[in-house]
Design an enzyme around this catalytic site. Structure first.
Site, mmCIF file in Angstrom:
data_model
loop_
_atom_site.group_PDB
_atom_site.id
_atom_site.type_symbol
_atom_site.label_atom_id
_atom_site.label_comp_id
_atom_site.label_asym_id
_atom_site.label_seq_id
_atom_site.Cartn_x
_atom_site.Cartn_y
_atom_site.Cartn_z
ATOM 1 N N TYR A 124 -5.591 0.540 -8.291
ATOM 2 C CA TYR A 124 -4.011 0.263 -8.187
ATOM 3 C C TYR A 124 -3.381 0.651 -9.834
ATOM 4 C CZ TYR A 124 -5.240 -2.243 -3.886
ATOM 5 O OH TYR A 124 -5.664 -2.790 -2.921
ATOM 6 N N ASN A 147 2.850 0.135 3.087
ATOM 7 C CA ASN A 147 2.807 1.273 3.194
ATOM 8 C C ASN A 147 2.988 1.474 4.722
ATOM 9 O OD1 ASN A 147 2.151 3.810 4.194
ATOM 10 N ND2 ASN A 147 0.408 3.844 3.122
ATOM 11 N N CYS A 155 -3.449 4.572 1.510
ATOM 12 C CA CYS A 155 -3.221 3.292 1.392
ATOM 13 C C CYS A 155 -5.102 2.856 0.991
ATOM 14 C CB CYS A 155 -2.854 2.683 0.928
ATOM 15 S SG CYS A 155 -2.626 2.104 3.259
ATOM 16 N N HIS A 156 -6.090 2.890 2.193
ATOM 17 C CA HIS A 156 -7.531 2.835 1.475
ATOM 18 C C HIS A 156 -8.151 3.514 0.782
ATOM 19 C CE1 HIS A 156 -7.250 6.650 4.407
ATOM 20 N NE2 HIS A 156 -8.174 6.937 4.038
ATOM 21 N N GLU A 182 -14.140 9.324 5.000
ATOM 22 C CA GLU A 182 -14.555 10.334 4.536
ATOM 23 C C GLU A 182 -15.738 10.985 3.468
ATOM 24 O OE1 GLU A 182 -10.911 9.161 2.522
ATOM 25 O OE2 GLU A 182 -9.578 9.231 3.592
#
Length: 186
Positions: A124, A147, A155-156, A182
């Protein structure tokens, strides 16, 4: 009176093709459960983990206009790209985004968020620095929580300063699944 399913589908498709809608939405099945997605003529405007559309569509109507209809075919490209992402065949989304109604600091944060690459994470604080306000990590957290287009605006991929998975509007289980997909978590 009951409208035949085929007539209803043709009506919705025709309304979307004719430009009579301010926004079209559908519920898309995904690895994370149902996703409410909405598009306008400007692009993808919403993805929500809440398949009950009323609240999300009310917000969208204030920005895009009141003519909103469930029109599944209008979401075909969104569905294809999300399916490819969940199948591990897409690492970048090519969808146009409609971020009308988002401005100032929030828009800057979302623009920087879009640059966090697939399979990577940022904190962040790092995102706050990239957005030009290094002391705004908490404000960045609020932006991530609100979001309008999670997954596509990733945002993950934003984690706590220790690398811990914290604060995800879709729930930490979903955040973990996305990061595992991912390869950012082993």
């Amino acid at each position: 009176m009951t409208i035949p399913t085929d007539l209803d589908r043709r009506f919705r498709d025709s309304a979307a093709r004719s430009g009579l809608l301010d926004a079209a939405y559908d519920v898309i099945d995904s690895e994370l459960g149902p996703l409410l997605a909405a598009v306008t003529d400007h692009g993808l405007a919403r993805i929500s983990y809440d398949p009950e559309p009323e609240r999300e569509l009310d917000v969208l109507a204030r920005v895009a206009g009141p003519r909103i209809l469930r029109a599944p075919r209008a979401l075909d490209e969104t569905r294809r790209e999300l399916d490819a992402y969940f199948a591990g065949k897409r690492t970048v989304f090519d969808l146009e985004l409609d971020l009308r109604g988002v401005s100032g600091f929030t828009l800057g944060v979302l623009e920087e968020l879009a640059k966090v690459p697939y399979g990577r994470t940022a904190t962040y604080r790092e995102l706050a620095e990239r957005a030009g306000n290094p002391r705004a990590a908490r404000a960045v957290g609020m932006v991530m929580n609100r979001n309008p287009i999670p997954i596509v605006l990733p945002c993950h991929r934003i984690v706590g300063s220790s690398g811990a998975l914290v604060g995800y509007g879709g729930g930490l289980e979903r955040k973990e699944k996305l990061l595992r997909l991912e390869g950012a978590l082993l």
